[in-house]
Design an enzyme around this catalytic site. Sequence first.
Site, short mmCIF file in Angstrom:
data_model
loop_
_atom_site.label_atom_id
_atom_site.label_comp_id
_atom_site.label_asym_id
_atom_site.label_seq_id
_atom_site.Cartn_x
_atom_site.Cartn_y
_atom_site.Cartn_z
N SER A 1 -3.83 -0.64 14.50
CA SER A 1 -4.60 0.28 14.86
C SER A 1 -5.04 0.32 16.46
O SER A 1 -5.30 -0.63 16.90
CB SER A 1 -5.66 0.71 14.02
OG SER A 1 -6.58 1.66 14.66
N GLY B 1 0.85 -1.30 -0.06
CA GLY B 1 0.11 0.14 -0.01
C GLY B 1 0.88 1.22 0.20
O GLY B 1 0.30 2.30 0.65
N ALA B 2 1.86 1.36 -0.77
CA ALA B 2 2.80 2.16 -0.77
C ALA B 2 2.30 3.39 -1.66
O ALA B 2 3.51 4.18 -1.89
CB ALA B 2 4.47 1.77 -0.79
N TYR C 1 -13.59 -3.42 10.74
CA TYR C 1 -12.22 -2.96 10.77
C TYR C 1 -11.56 -3.32 12.02
O TYR C 1 -10.27 -3.72 12.03
CB TYR C 1 -12.25 -1.40 10.53
CG TYR C 1 -11.07 -0.72 10.68
CD1 TYR C 1 -9.96 -1.01 9.49
CD2 TYR C 1 -10.66 0.13 11.82
CE1 TYR C 1 -8.84 -0.32 9.35
CE2 TYR C 1 -9.27 0.66 12.00
CZ TYR C 1 -8.27 0.63 10.73
OH TYR C 1 -7.24 1.03 10.85
N ILE D 1 0.50 6.50 4.70
CA ILE D 1 1.63 6.28 5.49
C ILE D 1 2.53 5.51 4.62
O ILE D 1 3.76 5.55 5.02
CB ILE D 1 1.09 5.27 6.55
CG1 ILE D 1 0.19 6.41 7.39
CG2 ILE D 1 1.97 4.67 7.57
CD1 ILE D 1 -0.55 5.42 8.96
#
Length: 256
Positions: free
Chosen positions: A175, A46-47, A200, A51
């Site tokens: 998280s 997810g780059a 989530y 983040i």
Amino acid sequence: MIGVLLVLLLLPFLLYIAAPQIRKMLSSGVCTSTIQLPGKVAVVTGANTGIGKETAKELAQRGARVYLACRDVQKGELVAREIQIMTGNQQVLVRKLDLADTKSIRAFAKGFLAEEKHLHILINNAGVMMCPYSKTADGFEMHMGVNHLGHFLLTHLLLEKLKESTPSRVVNVSSLAHHLGRIHFHNLQGEKFYHAGLAYCHSKLANILFTQELARRLKVLSSPLYMASPHQAVALQRTLYTLAQSTLNWFGTHPS
């Protein structure tokens, strides 16, 4: 009603009181380490945004060879070029990775293992959040499938390479929402009951449990492969600080 009005009236005062702490939190997330990572190979999922993008940029700035593992290759290529220009590091590469499809995960791992002799840093960052009910290509509820199971499989497929490349590290981005998570084995796919926010949270709890269990097993094996699971903070800087410090501190004390 009276209680709501009272809260609204007191809100400005409460924010004024909390302002110094909020300001401190938002300004403290600065990584002061000067450790460089030449010769190190990193994969960041997810780059192409958020983040993951900032983490990849920091690793590239420090000289690492960085793979941007993204579902959208076109966006990934744009980000890779941006990072190359900003850092002067041309070793920023993009590879296709769709964590909602185990075939894509296996294809990524197979290609990477054929391409690279080492892997020193794996940052499992990609994820979905509060999306409408849907399933992955393999029939898993989307949050659990992408945020946990996808990274679980990816880590498993790359684990031997990580062990061979020690000192190495796996970072699973979780998280604080994991505190609200529960693992409901009777409803893992959310077919009996589904709430996007809680789904989530459940997946973030799974990240924590996975990190702890793999760390325990590696400790039993006395393996110099280390696990970390920083939390997504309100401030992006604070999260990046945790990511950077946990990784860079390790390589600073283990320069090999």
